[in-house]
Design a protein around this motif. Structure first.
Motif, PDB file in Angstrom:
ATOM      1  N   ASP A 106      26.337  52.611  76.016  1.00 14.34           N
ATOM      2  CA  ASP A 106      27.407  52.599  75.009  1.00 14.34           C
ATOM      3  C   ASP A 106      26.855  52.104  73.672  1.00 14.34           C
ATOM      4  O   ASP A 106      27.178  52.653  72.611  1.00 14.34           O
ATOM      5  CB  ASP A 106      28.559  51.694  75.449  1.00 14.34           C
ATOM      6  N   LEU A 107      26.044  51.056  73.723  1.00 15.71           N
ATOM      7  CA  LEU A 107      25.445  50.515  72.500  1.00 15.71           C
ATOM      8  C   LEU A 107      24.485  51.525  71.869  1.00 15.71           C
ATOM      9  O   LEU A 107      24.406  51.638  70.644  1.00 15.71           O
ATOM     10  CB  LEU A 107      24.714  49.210  72.805  1.00 15.71           C
ATOM     11  N   ALA A 108      23.767  52.279  72.717  1.00 14.69           N
ATOM     12  CA  ALA A 108      22.841  53.294  72.206  1.00 14.69           C
ATOM     13  C   ALA A 108      23.595  54.382  71.447  1.00 14.69           C
ATOM     14  O   ALA A 108      23.112  54.893  70.432  1.00 14.69           O
ATOM     15  CB  ALA A 108      22.039  53.899  73.358  1.00 14.69           C
ATOM     16  N   ARG A 109      24.798  54.736  71.910  1.00 12.74           N
ATOM     17  CA  ARG A 109      25.604  55.752  71.222  1.00 12.74           C
ATOM     18  C   ARG A 109      25.989  55.284  69.815  1.00 12.74           C
ATOM     19  O   ARG A 109      26.245  56.099  68.937  1.00 12.74           O
ATOM     20  CB  ARG A 109      26.867  56.081  72.027  1.00 12.74           C
ATOM     21  N   LEU A 110      26.031  53.965  69.639  1.00 17.01           N
ATOM     22  CA  LEU A 110      26.324  53.394  68.319  1.00 17.01           C
ATOM     23  C   LEU A 110      25.049  53.124  67.522  1.00 17.01           C
ATOM     24  O   LEU A 110      25.105  52.560  66.433  1.00 17.01           O
ATOM     25  CB  LEU A 110      27.114  52.089  68.479  1.00 17.01           C
ATOM     26  N   ASP A 111      23.902  53.491  68.103  1.00 20.50           N
ATOM     27  CA  ASP A 111      22.598  53.285  67.466  1.00 20.50           C
ATOM     28  C   ASP A 111      22.290  51.807  67.240  1.00 20.50           C
ATOM     29  O   ASP A 111      21.620  51.435  66.278  1.00 20.50           O
ATOM     30  CB  ASP A 111      22.509  54.063  66.149  1.00 20.50           C
ATOM     31  N   ILE A 112      22.806  50.948  68.125  1.00 15.09           N
ATOM     32  CA  ILE A 112      22.456  49.525  68.074  1.00 15.09           C
ATOM     33  C   ILE A 112      21.043  49.392  68.605  1.00 15.09           C
ATOM     34  O   ILE A 112      20.725  49.878  69.694  1.00 15.09           O
ATOM     35  CB  ILE A 112      23.424  48.680  68.930  1.00 15.09           C
ATOM     36  N   GLY A 113      20.170  48.742  67.834  1.00 16.97           N
ATOM     37  CA  GLY A 113      18.770  48.660  68.237  1.00 16.97           C
ATOM     38  C   GLY A 113      18.120  47.351  67.842  1.00 16.97           C
ATOM     39  O   GLY A 113      18.806  46.365  67.526  1.00 16.97           O
ATOM     40  N   PRO A 114      16.793  47.326  67.861  1.00 10.29           N
ATOM     41  CA  PRO A 114      16.045  46.097  67.613  1.00 10.29           C
ATOM     42  C   PRO A 114      16.427  45.407  66.305  1.00 10.29           C
ATOM     43  O   PRO A 114      16.487  46.033  65.255  1.00 10.29           O
ATOM     44  CB  PRO A 114      14.590  46.574  67.577  1.00 10.29           C
ATOM     45  N   GLY A 115      16.721  44.112  66.433  1.00  7.89           N
ATOM     46  CA  GLY A 115      17.048  43.291  65.275  1.00  7.89           C
ATOM     47  C   GLY A 115      18.501  43.341  64.855  1.00  7.89           C
ATOM     48  O   GLY A 115      18.918  42.539  64.021  1.00  7.89           O
ATOM     49  N   ASP A 116      19.298  44.269  65.419  1.00  6.35           N
ATOM     50  CA  ASP A 116      20.720  44.302  65.068  1.00  6.35           C
ATOM     51  C   ASP A 116      21.427  43.109  65.704  1.00  6.35           C
ATOM     52  O   ASP A 116      21.145  42.749  66.845  1.00  6.35           O
ATOM     53  CB  ASP A 116      21.382  45.590  65.575  1.00  6.35           C
ATOM     54  N   VAL A 117      22.334  42.519  64.961  1.00  6.61           N
ATOM     55  CA  VAL A 117      23.109  41.379  65.446  1.00  6.61           C
ATOM     56  C   VAL A 117      24.516  41.858  65.782  1.00  6.61           C
ATOM     57  O   VAL A 117      25.186  42.464  64.953  1.00  6.61           O
ATOM     58  CB  VAL A 117      23.159  40.241  64.392  1.00  6.61           C
TER      59      VAL A 117
END
Length: 200
Positions: free
Chosen positions: A46-57
């Motif tokens: 689910d987080l990947a679909r939002l493009d949440i990645g390294p360093g995101d808070v």
């Protein structure tokens, strides 16, 4: 020093080695390692679909203790950082922390905590929100709504598992970055002091 990726590998290895062993207990219910790993990976997608990645808070106002560890592991899988917000903070206090940390998303579980999250998100400049229900994210905001922290903030957060803010009793709250190594050191110190058994 243990990286966030090594932390994720630890859970995967534990799930493969001891799939049926209890990983977490919540009162009378429990979660096995294979379940925890599978649920964290699903939430990570689910987080990947939002493009949440390294360093995101990613900030959270969750009053559901069972959801919290899944979100922590899912964020670790993505290389992102958990920013837990104390539910007792006033909305303006939480909004300051969210803005200071450069959070790009606020996750809540609806209900009373969700109402507070809506106030925090509005005060923080309409920070995008997602709701966690049945251990998955729903009501996902459009990816274009996300504000990303600057390169310096992302670099500082790289490799962290969590960002915990002080109480701010003598001034503004300050963020403390907690790495996987910090969590391991805390667990080892607790085990040394209190002892551990095979079911811990």
């Amino acid at each position: 020093m243990m990286s966030a990726n090594e932390t994720v590998s630890w859970l995967a290895e534990r799930a493969a080695r001891d799939p049926a062993r209890v990983a977490l207990r919540f009162g009378s219910s429990s979660v096995r390692y294979d379940e925890l790993h599978r649920e964290a990976r699903a939430l990570g997608s689910d987080l990947a679909r939002l493009d949440i990645g390294p360093g995101d808070v990613v900030a959270t106002r969750i009053d559901n203790g069972e959801a919290f560890p899944r979100l922590l592991w899912a964020l670790a899988e993505r290389g992102a950082v958990l920013l837990p917000l104390n539910l007792r903070l006033r909305s303006e206090e939480a909004a300051y922390i969210v803005a200071d940390a450069g959070a790009c998303l606020l996750v809540d579980a609806g209900g009373e905590a969700g109402e507070g999250a809506a106030q925090v998100a509005a005060r923080a400049g309409h920070l995008p929100r997602a709701r966690m229900r049945d251990l998955r994210l729903e009501a996902l905001p459009p990816a274009g709504d996300f504000r990303r922290p600057g390169p310096r903030a992302r670099d500082e957060a790289q490799g962290a598992l969590a960002l915990i803010y002080t109480s701010g009793t003598t001034g503004r709250p300050k963020g403390a970055i907690l790495t996987p190594a910090a969590f391991r050191a805390s667990a080892r110190a607790s085990a040394s002091l209190l002892g551990t058994g095979p079911d811990d």
